[in-house]
Design an enzyme around this catalytic site. Structure first.
Site, PDB file in Angstrom:
ATOM      1  N   HIS A  51      31.248  38.102  49.933  1.00 61.07           N
ATOM      2  CA  HIS A  51      32.530  38.564  49.385  1.00 61.07           C
ATOM      3  C   HIS A  51      32.355  39.220  48.017  1.00 61.07           C
ATOM      4  O   HIS A  51      33.339  39.526  47.342  1.00 61.07           O
ATOM      5  CB  HIS A  51      33.468  37.346  49.293  1.00 61.07           C
ATOM      6  CG  HIS A  51      34.908  37.673  49.131  1.00 61.07           C
ATOM      7  ND1 HIS A  51      35.662  37.225  48.072  1.00 61.07           N
ATOM      8  CD2 HIS A  51      35.750  38.408  49.899  1.00 61.07           C
ATOM      9  CE1 HIS A  51      36.902  37.653  48.184  1.00 61.07           C
ATOM     10  NE2 HIS A  51      36.989  38.374  49.282  1.00 61.07           N
ATOM     11  N   LYS A  66      41.996  37.947  40.847  1.00 64.37           N
ATOM     12  CA  LYS A  66      41.488  36.579  40.778  1.00 64.37           C
ATOM     13  C   LYS A  66      41.157  36.296  39.310  1.00 64.37           C
ATOM     14  O   LYS A  66      40.061  36.591  38.837  1.00 64.37           O
ATOM     15  CB  LYS A  66      40.232  36.412  41.637  1.00 64.37           C
ATOM     16  CG  LYS A  66      40.426  36.754  43.126  1.00 64.37           C
ATOM     17  CD  LYS A  66      39.854  38.117  43.428  1.00 64.37           C
ATOM     18  CE  LYS A  66      39.676  38.423  44.900  1.00 64.37           C
ATOM     19  NZ  LYS A  66      40.731  38.134  45.811  1.00 64.37           N
ATOM     20  N   ASP A 103      43.570  28.090  27.888  1.00 68.37           N
ATOM     21  CA  ASP A 103      43.839  28.127  26.443  1.00 68.37           C
ATOM     22  C   ASP A 103      43.450  29.496  25.885  1.00 68.37           C
ATOM     23  O   ASP A 103      43.740  30.522  26.495  1.00 68.37           O
ATOM     24  CB  ASP A 103      43.082  26.992  25.743  1.00 68.37           C
ATOM     25  CG  ASP A 103      43.586  25.610  26.159  1.00 68.37           C
ATOM     26  OD1 ASP A 103      44.678  25.532  26.747  1.00 68.37           O
ATOM     27  OD2 ASP A 103      42.881  24.614  25.900  1.00 68.37           O
ATOM     28  N   ASP A 140      21.838  52.040  36.616  1.00 71.03           N
ATOM     29  CA  ASP A 140      20.679  52.118  35.711  1.00 71.03           C
ATOM     30  C   ASP A 140      20.390  50.801  34.985  1.00 71.03           C
ATOM     31  O   ASP A 140      19.681  50.791  33.974  1.00 71.03           O
ATOM     32  CB  ASP A 140      20.866  53.239  34.688  1.00 71.03           C
ATOM     33  CG  ASP A 140      20.809  54.629  35.318  1.00 71.03           C
ATOM     34  OD1 ASP A 140      20.302  54.743  36.457  1.00 71.03           O
ATOM     35  OD2 ASP A 140      21.291  55.587  34.689  1.00 71.03           O
ATOM     36  N   HIS A 170      46.295  40.789  44.212  1.00 68.47           N
ATOM     37  CA  HIS A 170      44.982  40.425  44.752  1.00 68.47           C
ATOM     38  C   HIS A 170      44.017  40.011  43.644  1.00 68.47           C
ATOM     39  O   HIS A 170      42.875  39.666  43.899  1.00 68.47           O
ATOM     40  CB  HIS A 170      44.421  41.624  45.531  1.00 68.47           C
ATOM     41  CG  HIS A 170      43.192  41.344  46.324  1.00 68.47           C
ATOM     42  ND1 HIS A 170      41.937  41.809  45.951  1.00 68.47           N
ATOM     43  CD2 HIS A 170      43.004  40.653  47.468  1.00 68.47           C
ATOM     44  CE1 HIS A 170      41.042  41.426  46.851  1.00 68.47           C
ATOM     45  NE2 HIS A 170      41.649  40.722  47.776  1.00 68.47           N
ATOM     46  N   LYS A 218      31.564  41.924  44.999  1.00 62.74           N
ATOM     47  CA  LYS A 218      31.792  43.338  44.712  1.00 62.74           C
ATOM     48  C   LYS A 218      31.005  43.674  43.461  1.00 62.74           C
ATOM     49  O   LYS A 218      31.366  43.247  42.360  1.00 62.74           O
ATOM     50  CB  LYS A 218      33.271  43.642  44.477  1.00 62.74           C
ATOM     51  CG  LYS A 218      34.182  43.417  45.680  1.00 62.74           C
ATOM     52  CD  LYS A 218      34.834  42.083  45.641  1.00 62.74           C
ATOM     53  CE  LYS A 218      35.806  41.919  46.798  1.00 62.74           C
ATOM     54  NZ  LYS A 218      36.181  40.512  47.011  1.00 62.74           N
TER      55      LYS A 218
END
Length: 476
Positions: free
Chosen positions: A217, A396, A401, A224, A394, A219
């Site tokens: 999952h 996450k 704090d 470089d 979508h 991404k």
């Protein structure tokens, strides 16, 4: 009479097998036993092919932390740990337990020389990625759960092909399940340009190798070895509002420069070794010296079913129990395990502002019902829930704090914690946290609060659906 006894013994054997194999995950055991009870024999076949413990599989040599090539990769040159940097002792001052836990996460150094840019939504993120890809001189590493052969997918296809033809080494990893609809023509065009393309697991191979339930999952984009991207955004039209059902798509990504990019690189090359067997993993060209002077502190944490630690789940838990003032969470899927539920309850009861944004419109009805099943017990202790109505959220993101925030690929759900290969950036810079705070407040303005008294009046039919979905939720 004999055949009834034999069938009963067979059922007992199947149930015992599930209980023994899943003894660490009681909720998962109950879910699979329920399926076995409803669909005898068929349920056990499903379990055998898609849900057995990943670490028990024989064919995981490429994704083992004990692998000798992995050891070389994990000791790659130029990685700079905060422990060796001036001022490291002041890191998370006053939060010794959290600091020590984070310092002991395997293969996840806390780095101190970084520049962090928060990217809100896909249009901004895509432009930043394409700009950096266009600047590439040596290599581009490109890994996504979902890559689509649509207008957005073809923009990246064209950009990668252009750089490959210019002599830049390009490697692409896509998940066989998440990108099951990716056309052969799309992949072939990349390969013809000299791009190395590999699926993490093709769906058919994953099925027969009994790993369909385990998905990459992550991404990741690394250019470089100097700039990297991680977050919730895949490659496809829906991320810029192209899905007519979901409409506007709200997401969060981060762009990193500096020491933390080495850990994104390490994660990609670990995955690349698994899918390709290529052994040139520790070359210095992949870990070049950088010139970043900003001192933003970042820790990149990866997790997956192949490791001994459930590192991201444990990082979430460690952060939640450290909170004194606020816990702000944005997640599209909310199926927490018992430890996360207890941490949220304890925080709310002790006076911490626990606020969670979920989608009003979800992309999966059964997951949405499962998520709602957790709301009532948390609403009762003061946790506040908001439903995002501007489109589909979508992102996450967790903010604790003013001491830490995390952005990445992992949802607050058991699939992300225990079944998927995930990757999160944990950040401790007040400026970065403030930037994420502004986005959270903006999202609250597009959301409606879940009122406990109203929520408790939902119909018996809705409650039954939630109970069934929750029973099966460890499998999603």
């Amino acid at each position: 009479m004999l055949w009834i006894i034999l069938l009963l013994l067979l059922f007992i054997f199947q149930a015992a097998t599930i209980l023994i194999c899943e003894y660490k995950r009681p909720a998962k055991s109950i879910a699979w036993l329920s399926i076995l009870f409803i669909f005898p024999i068929i349920g056990f076949i499903m379990y055998y092919f898609i849900a057995r413990e990943y670490a028990r599989r024989k064919k995981v040599h490429g994704h083992s932390s004990d692998n000798s090539d992995m050891q070389k990769l994990q000791s790659a040159p130029y990685t700079v740990s905060l422990d060796a940097q001036k001022g490291g002792d002041s890191f998370l001052l006053g939060e010794q337990r959290l600091r020590e836990w984070l310092r002991h996460v395997p293969h996840a150094p806390i780095t101190g020389m970084n520049q962090v840019d928060v990217l809100t939504n896909a249009d901004v993120t895509y432009e930043a990625m394409l700009e950096e890809i266009g600047k590439a001189r040596d290599h581009i590493h490109f890994e996504f759960y979902t890559i689509r052969d649509d207008a957005i997918g073809r923009r990246f296809q064209e950009a990668l092909i252009t750089k490959a033809k210019a002599g830049v080494a390009v490697r692409v990893i896509y998940d066989g399940v998440g990108s099951h609809a990716l056309s052969k023509a799309y992949i072939s065009s990349l390969k013809r340009a000299g791009i190395a393309v590999e699926p993490f697991l093709k769906p058919l191979i994953a099925f027969f190798d009994k790993r369909l339930n385990y998905r990459n999952h992550r991404k990741i984009v690394v250019v470089d070895g100097l700039v990297g991207f991680v977050g919730g955004i895949n490659i496809g039209n829906e991320y810029v509002g192209g899905d007519p059902k979901l409409g506007f798509w709200r997401d969060t990504h981060v762009m990193l420069h500096g020491d933390s990019v080495y850990d994104l690189q390490r994660t990609f090359l670990t995955d690349w070794y698994f899918v390709s067997g290529e052994r040139s993993l520790g070359e210095k060209r992949y870990y070049p010296a950088h010139s970043v002077q900003e001192s933003s502190i970042v820790q990149v944490i990866s997790s997956g079913p192949d490791t001994r630690w459930d590192a991201i789940q444990e990082m979430y838990f460690a952060g939640l129990i450290a909170a004194k003032k606020r816990i702000w969470i944005t997640t599209p899927y909310f199926i927490p395990d018992p430890s996360i539920i207890m941490a949220l309850k304890s925080a709310a009861i002790s006076g911490v502002d626990v606020c969670i944004i979920l989608p009003f419109e979800a992309d999966s009805a059964i997951v949405q019902y499962a998520s709602k099943s957790y709301l009532q017990e948390l609403l009762q202790v003061g946790v506040r829930f908001y439903l995002y109505r501007k489109g589909f959220i979508h992102a996450k993101v967790i903010i604790v704090d003013d001491i830490m925030a995390t952005v990445g690929t992992a949802n607050v759900d058991m699939r992300s914690f225990f079944s998927n290969f995930e990757l999160n950036a944990v950040m401790f810079d007040v400026k970065v946290i403030s930037r994420l705070e502004r986005d959270f407040v903006m999202d609250l303005e597009s959301s409606t609060e879940v009122i406990r008294s109203e929520f408790e009046m939902r119909s018996p039919g809705e409650k039954r659906k939630e109970r069934i979905a929750r029973l099966l939720s460890p499998l999603f």
